[in-house]
Scaffold this motif. Structure first.
Motif, PDB file in Angstrom:
ATOM      1  N   CYS A   1       0.823  -1.210   0.000  1.00  0.00           N
ATOM      2  CA  CYS A   1       0.000   0.000   0.000  1.00  0.00           C
ATOM      3  C   CYS A   1       0.852   1.252   0.000  1.00  0.00           C
ATOM      4  CB  CYS A   1      -0.940  -0.010   1.202  1.00  0.00           C
ATOM      5  SG  CYS A   1      -2.299  -1.202   1.070  1.00  0.00           S
ATOM      6  N   ARG A   2       1.958   1.234   0.729  1.00  0.00           N
ATOM      7  CA  ARG A   2       2.845   2.400   0.745  1.00  0.00           C
ATOM      8  C   ARG A   2       3.408   2.667  -0.644  1.00  0.00           C
ATOM      9  NH1 ARG A   2       5.494   0.678   6.472  1.00  0.00           N
ATOM     10  NH2 ARG A   2       4.064   1.851   7.818  1.00  0.00           N
ATOM     11  N   VAL A   3       3.783   1.608  -1.348  1.00  0.00           N
ATOM     12  CA  VAL A   3       4.299   1.765  -2.710  1.00  0.00           C
ATOM     13  C   VAL A   3       3.247   2.403  -3.612  1.00  0.00           C
ATOM     14  CG1 VAL A   3       5.049   0.487  -4.752  1.00  0.00           C
ATOM     15  CG2 VAL A   3       5.981  -0.092  -2.510  1.00  0.00           C
ATOM     16  N   LYS A   4       1.986   2.062  -3.384  1.00  0.00           N
ATOM     17  CA  LYS A   4       0.888   2.609  -4.183  1.00  0.00           C
ATOM     18  C   LYS A   4       0.519   4.044  -3.776  1.00  0.00           C
ATOM     19  CE  LYS A   4      -1.302  -1.979  -4.560  1.00  0.00           C
ATOM     20  NZ  LYS A   4      -1.180  -2.245  -6.007  1.00  0.00           N
ATOM     21  N   GLY A   5       1.129   4.557  -2.711  1.00  0.00           N
ATOM     22  CA  GLY A   5       0.809   5.902  -2.244  1.00  0.00           C
ATOM     23  C   GLY A   5      -0.447   5.980  -1.401  1.00  0.00           C
ATOM     24  N   ILE A   6      -0.875   4.851  -0.851  1.00  0.00           N
ATOM     25  CA  ILE A   6      -2.085   4.815  -0.030  1.00  0.00           C
ATOM     26  C   ILE A   6      -1.776   5.369   1.354  1.00  0.00           C
ATOM     27  CG2 ILE A   6      -3.685   3.222   1.122  1.00  0.00           C
ATOM     28  CD1 ILE A   6      -3.615   1.567  -1.476  1.00  0.00           C
ATOM     29  N   LEU A   7      -2.678   6.213   1.856  1.00  0.00           N
ATOM     30  CA  LEU A   7      -2.411   6.955   3.085  1.00  0.00           C
ATOM     31  C   LEU A   7      -2.923   6.274   4.343  1.00  0.00           C
ATOM     32  CD1 LEU A   7      -3.342  10.569   1.858  1.00  0.00           C
ATOM     33  CD2 LEU A   7      -1.099   9.417   1.806  1.00  0.00           C
ATOM     34  N   ALA A   8      -4.018   5.512   4.242  1.00  0.00           N
ATOM     35  CA  ALA A   8      -4.674   5.004   5.450  1.00  0.00           C
ATOM     36  C   ALA A   8      -5.426   3.722   5.140  1.00  0.00           C
ATOM     37  CB  ALA A   8      -5.637   6.055   6.004  1.00  0.00           C
ATOM     38  N   VAL A   9      -5.795   2.998   6.192  1.00  0.00           N
ATOM     39  CA  VAL A   9      -6.589   1.775   6.048  1.00  0.00           C
ATOM     40  C   VAL A   9      -7.862   1.920   6.869  1.00  0.00           C
ATOM     41  CG1 VAL A   9      -5.243   0.624   7.890  1.00  0.00           C
ATOM     42  CG2 VAL A   9      -6.624  -0.745   6.306  1.00  0.00           C
ATOM     43  N   GLU A  10      -8.988   1.532   6.249  1.00  0.00           N
ATOM     44  CA  GLU A  10     -10.295   1.597   6.908  1.00  0.00           C
ATOM     45  C   GLU A  10     -11.153   0.443   6.380  1.00  0.00           C
ATOM     46  OE1 GLU A  10     -12.810   2.512   4.617  1.00  0.00           O
ATOM     47  OE2 GLU A  10     -11.218   2.704   3.145  1.00  0.00           O
ATOM     48  N   MET A  11     -12.461   0.465   6.657  1.00  0.00           N
ATOM     49  CA  MET A  11     -13.262  -0.724   6.392  1.00  0.00           C
ATOM     50  C   MET A  11     -14.548  -0.483   5.588  1.00  0.00           C
ATOM     51  SD  MET A  11     -12.931  -2.775  10.030  1.00  0.00           S
ATOM     52  CE  MET A  11     -13.873  -4.164   9.403  1.00  0.00           C
ATOM     53  N   GLU A  12     -14.779   0.726   5.087  1.00  0.00           N
ATOM     54  CA  GLU A  12     -16.065   0.981   4.434  1.00  0.00           C
ATOM     55  C   GLU A  12     -15.995   1.679   3.072  1.00  0.00           C
ATOM     56  OE1 GLU A  12     -16.297   0.681   8.737  1.00  0.00           O
ATOM     57  OE2 GLU A  12     -15.540   2.442   7.658  1.00  0.00           O
ATOM     58  N   ALA A  13     -14.996   2.509   2.813  1.00  0.00           N
ATOM     59  CA  ALA A  13     -15.065   3.466   1.711  1.00  0.00           C
ATOM     60  C   ALA A  13     -15.192   2.820   0.334  1.00  0.00           C
ATOM     61  CB  ALA A  13     -13.842   4.391   1.742  1.00  0.00           C
ATOM     62  N   ALA A  14     -14.445   1.757   0.057  1.00  0.00           N
ATOM     63  CA  ALA A  14     -14.488   1.169  -1.285  1.00  0.00           C
ATOM     64  C   ALA A  14     -15.894   0.711  -1.644  1.00  0.00           C
ATOM     65  CB  ALA A  14     -13.507  -0.001  -1.376  1.00  0.00           C
ATOM     66  N   ALA A  15     -16.583   0.109  -0.692  1.00  0.00           N
ATOM     67  CA  ALA A  15     -17.940  -0.378  -0.953  1.00  0.00           C
ATOM     68  C   ALA A  15     -18.920   0.773  -1.076  1.00  0.00           C
ATOM     69  CB  ALA A  15     -18.366  -1.336   0.144  1.00  0.00           C
ATOM     70  N   LEU A  16     -18.793   1.786  -0.220  1.00  0.00           N
ATOM     71  CA  LEU A  16     -19.695   2.930  -0.303  1.00  0.00           C
ATOM     72  C   LEU A  16     -19.521   3.678  -1.621  1.00  0.00           C
ATOM     73  CD1 LEU A  16     -19.457   4.245   3.359  1.00  0.00           C
ATOM     74  CD2 LEU A  16     -21.486   3.252   2.270  1.00  0.00           C
ATOM     75  N   TYR A  17     -18.292   3.822  -2.097  1.00  0.00           N
ATOM     76  CA  TYR A  17     -18.076   4.505  -3.373  1.00  0.00           C
ATOM     77  C   TYR A  17     -18.571   3.667  -4.549  1.00  0.00           C
ATOM     78  CZ  TYR A  17     -15.325   8.302  -1.285  1.00  0.00           C
ATOM     79  OH  TYR A  17     -14.925   9.404  -0.569  1.00  0.00           O
ATOM     80  N   ALA A  18     -18.457   2.345  -4.469  1.00  0.00           N
ATOM     81  CA  ALA A  18     -19.014   1.502  -5.529  1.00  0.00           C
ATOM     82  C   ALA A  18     -20.533   1.631  -5.580  1.00  0.00           C
ATOM     83  CB  ALA A  18     -18.600   0.052  -5.307  1.00  0.00           C
ATOM     84  N   LEU A  19     -21.173   1.632  -4.414  1.00  0.00           N
ATOM     85  CA  LEU A  19     -22.618   1.861  -4.352  1.00  0.00           C
ATOM     86  C   LEU A  19     -22.964   3.214  -4.959  1.00  0.00           C
ATOM     87  CD1 LEU A  19     -25.539   1.381  -3.278  1.00  0.00           C
ATOM     88  CD2 LEU A  19     -24.769   2.411  -1.122  1.00  0.00           C
ATOM     89  N   ALA A  20     -22.215   4.247  -4.594  1.00  0.00           N
ATOM     90  CA  ALA A  20     -22.486   5.591  -5.098  1.00  0.00           C
ATOM     91  C   ALA A  20     -22.419   5.633  -6.618  1.00  0.00           C
ATOM     92  CB  ALA A  20     -21.493   6.582  -4.496  1.00  0.00           C
ATOM     93  N   GLN A  21     -21.396   5.004  -7.178  1.00  0.00           N
ATOM     94  CA  GLN A  21     -21.245   5.022  -8.630  1.00  0.00           C
ATOM     95  C   GLN A  21     -22.335   4.213  -9.312  1.00  0.00           C
ATOM     96  OE1 GLN A  21     -17.270   4.171  -9.974  1.00  0.00           O
ATOM     97  NE2 GLN A  21     -17.879   4.067 -12.135  1.00  0.00           N
ATOM     98  N   ALA A  22     -22.665   3.053  -8.756  1.00  0.00           N
ATOM     99  CA  ALA A  22     -23.657   2.183  -9.372  1.00  0.00           C
ATOM    100  C   ALA A  22     -25.052   2.779  -9.319  1.00  0.00           C
ATOM    101  CB  ALA A  22     -23.646   0.815  -8.696  1.00  0.00           C
ATOM    102  N   ARG A  23     -25.379   3.486  -8.243  1.00  0.00           N
ATOM    103  CA  ARG A  23     -26.743   3.997  -8.041  1.00  0.00           C
ATOM    104  C   ARG A  23     -26.856   5.506  -8.246  1.00  0.00           C
ATOM    105  NH1 ARG A  23     -27.569  -0.750  -8.262  1.00  0.00           N
ATOM    106  NH2 ARG A  23     -28.384  -2.102  -6.602  1.00  0.00           N
ATOM    107  N   GLN A  24     -25.715   6.151  -8.567  1.00  0.00           N
ATOM    108  CA  GLN A  24     -25.706   7.615  -8.713  1.00  0.00           C
ATOM    109  C   GLN A  24     -26.131   8.300  -7.420  1.00  0.00           C
ATOM    110  OE1 GLN A  24     -24.413   9.078 -11.744  1.00  0.00           O
ATOM    111  NE2 GLN A  24     -23.799   6.941 -11.686  1.00  0.00           N
TER     112      GLN A  24
END
Length: 271
Positions: free
Chosen positions: A200-223
């Motif tokens: 993750c550090r190599v990819k420039g990722i700043l933090a680890v959490e447990m919800e954002a990827a799924a919430l953003y996928a929902l947002a994109q799929a459902r507008q």
């Protein structure tokens, strides 16, 4: 679909029809919950907040600022409302993890929510300073399962660029500086290995959490309009005295983040 060894592929990674409607909908679940519980139909506030840690909910309750929402029909959660800066909000605490967050988010949008703000405690990957500090998550590494039921496989889920621009354009950094960057969303916090953190550090990722990827996928799929913040509060327990969130267990910071974001959203709507 089979692998070379003849075993069936895991269901999560088999092809899916992302346009196909679901037989089970949040509207139908809420309808039956209202019937069973004896609730009248109603709508939630335009702006709602997910508080996975529950510290903001506890702070608002202790200061007598919460009122129960009397038509919220979710089987699994309680929705409260509060006033802050002349605006009304709905808030649900302790919605931890991608599947739970998306279940509740679906129900909130089915009940009239128009903007959902999530602010979750997160672990530091690339240091931006001594925790605690706040990151607007602009993309999230999809190391969880829920997002793959909403969007085809890809490394990241993304914040809507218009929402990113909105938040950054209106943000007042004098009280709470705002960082912007990527997070790693995992379903397994106790499998945050040294090797994965290094990747993750190599990819420039700043933090680890447990919800954002799924919430953003929902947002994109459902507008839907969903904005996720990481409140970086810890270095994954590597030293004693970790997980300190600041004043009122981070609640004053969280209120500032929520208020700034909601005001930006309303200004964009009326501007």
């Amino acid at each position: 679909m089979k692998h070379d060894d003849g075993l069936e592929a895991a269901p999560l990674f088999t092809p899916k029809d992302y346009e196909a409607p679901s037989m089970f909908t949040p509207q139908n679940l809420l309808r039956e919950a209202r019937r069973q519980i004896g609730l009248l139909p109603g709508t939630v506030p335009d702006v709602c907040v997910l508080d996975p840690d529950g510290d903001l909910v506890d702070h608002l309750r202790a200061s007598d600022r919460l009122s129960p929402h009397l038509t919220w029909a979710c089987y699994h959660t309680h929705l409260d409302t509060f006033e802050h800066g002349g605006m009304s909000y709905g808030i649900i605490g302790r919605v931890v993890g991608a599947p739970f967050a998306v279940l509740v988010a679906e129900e909130l949008f089915a009940s009239g929510c128009r903007l959902l703000i999530s602010i979750t405690s997160a672990g530091q990957i690339l240091p931006l300073g001594q925790p605690p500090y706040v990151i607007l998550i602009d993309k999230a590494l999809r190391d969880e399962g829920t997002s793959y039921h909403y969007m085809p496989p890809a490394p990241y889920s993304h914040l809507d660029p218009a929402l990113r621009e909105m938040v950054c354009a209106y943000w007042d950094h004098r009280r709470v500086p705002l960082n912007v960057g990527a997070s790693w969303t995992t379903d397994a916090p106790f499998r945050e290995t040294e090797a994965m953190i290094a990747q993750c550090r190599v990819k420039g990722i700043l933090a680890v959490e447990m919800e954002a990827a799924a919430l953003y996928a929902l947002a994109q799929a459902r507008q839907y309009q969903i904005i996720c913040f990481a409140h970086v509060t810890n270095q994954m327990g590597q030293t004693e005295g970790d997980f300190e969130k600041g004043e009122a267990s981070g609640s004053e910071t969280a209120l500032y983040v929520v208020g700034q974001t909601a005001r930006s959203w309303r200004q964009r709507k009326t501007g």
